[in-house]
Design an enzyme around this catalytic site. Structure first.
Site, mmCIF file in Angstrom:
data_model
loop_
_atom_site.group_PDB
_atom_site.id
_atom_site.type_symbol
_atom_site.label_atom_id
_atom_site.label_comp_id
_atom_site.label_asym_id
_atom_site.label_seq_id
_atom_site.Cartn_x
_atom_site.Cartn_y
_atom_site.Cartn_z
ATOM 1 N N GLY A 1 0.834 -1.195 0.000
ATOM 2 C CA GLY A 1 0.000 0.000 0.000
ATOM 3 C C GLY A 1 0.867 1.243 0.000
ATOM 4 O O GLY A 1 2.007 1.220 -0.452
ATOM 5 N N CYS A 2 0.336 2.304 0.525
ATOM 6 C CA CYS A 2 1.048 3.580 0.583
ATOM 7 C C CYS A 2 2.369 3.416 1.326
ATOM 8 O O CYS A 2 2.401 2.904 2.442
ATOM 9 C CB CYS A 2 0.175 4.615 1.287
ATOM 10 S SG CYS A 2 1.028 6.173 1.590
ATOM 11 N N PHE A 3 3.450 3.861 0.709
ATOM 12 C CA PHE A 3 4.748 3.659 1.352
ATOM 13 C C PHE A 3 4.910 4.460 2.632
ATOM 14 O O PHE A 3 5.725 4.110 3.478
ATOM 15 C CB PHE A 3 5.932 3.849 0.409
ATOM 16 C CG PHE A 3 5.969 5.079 -0.462
ATOM 17 C CD1 PHE A 3 5.455 6.299 -0.082
ATOM 18 C CD2 PHE A 3 6.567 4.982 -1.710
ATOM 19 C CE1 PHE A 3 5.531 7.408 -0.899
ATOM 20 C CE2 PHE A 3 6.661 6.087 -2.549
ATOM 21 C CZ PHE A 3 6.136 7.305 -2.140
ATOM 22 N N CYS B 258 2.799 4.501 5.024
ATOM 23 C CA CYS B 258 2.316 3.584 6.065
ATOM 24 C C CYS B 258 3.321 2.481 6.346
ATOM 25 O O CYS B 258 3.615 2.175 7.507
ATOM 26 C CB CYS B 258 0.990 2.953 5.640
ATOM 27 S SG CYS B 258 -0.364 4.117 5.402
#
Length: 173
Positions: free
Chosen positions: A9-11, A13
């Site tokens: 997912g979003c890096f 996070c």
């Protein structure tokens, strides 16, 4: 020093999670797995590059093992949703493990099989490490620098709570 390369997912996070783990010396957000050389964040977000948002983790295997990092990785993102993590949708948010050697490949295969044996439909991609492109400087240590940013404030604390509850023994002091 060893390296691991994960996309979940979003890096922002994923980076925030792994910076909490003892033995992790450095986490670099970036892009991998696509066809565009030196992609920008904007290009990756458009979805045309086929790159995933990933983190390159430098870790001391005397303090934390690759298998332990895999356990943290699978526990702090959803490896059962294809090209999606929460509200983030697109191939850039896919669940992916890029391995650097045969030992990492085997460890990842074992972990994935264990999860599948627990009746989880794992969609995590497992591939040899491609070229890694570091993300722009403003993406590095993003949560540390921007803890009250709206997206971070919404998406990251639940992951950190899960990390603290399940992996206290792996946390930095």
């Amino acid at each position: 020093m060893q390296q691991a390369l994960f996309g979940g997912g979003c890096f922002w996070c994923v980076e925030a999670v792994f910076l909490q783990i003892r033995g992790v010396e450095k986490v670099t957000s970036g892009y991998a797995g696509g066809h565009t050389t030196h992609p920008t964040y904007e290009q990756v977000c458009q979805g045309d590059t086929q790159h995933a948002e990933v983190v390159l983790i430098d870790f001391d295997e005397q303090q934390v093992t690759y298998s332990q990092l895999l356990d943290v990785f699978f526990a702090t993102h959803d490896p059962t949703t294809l090209n999606r993590q929460g509200n983030d949708i697109g191939t850039q948010y896919r669940s992916v493990i890029y391995y650097f050697n045969e030992e990492q490949k085997q460890a990842a295969e074992h972990t994935i099989q264990t999860l599948k044996d627990d009746d989880l439909d794992i969609v995590t991609e497992l591939s040899p490490t491609p070229t890694f492109y570091p993300a722009e400087d403003y993406h590095q240590n993003y949560y540390e620098k921007n803890p009250s940013q709206g997206y971070c404030n919404f998406a990251i604390p639940p992951k950190l709570l899960k990390l603290h509850s399940k992996f206290q023994h792996l946390m930095k002091n």
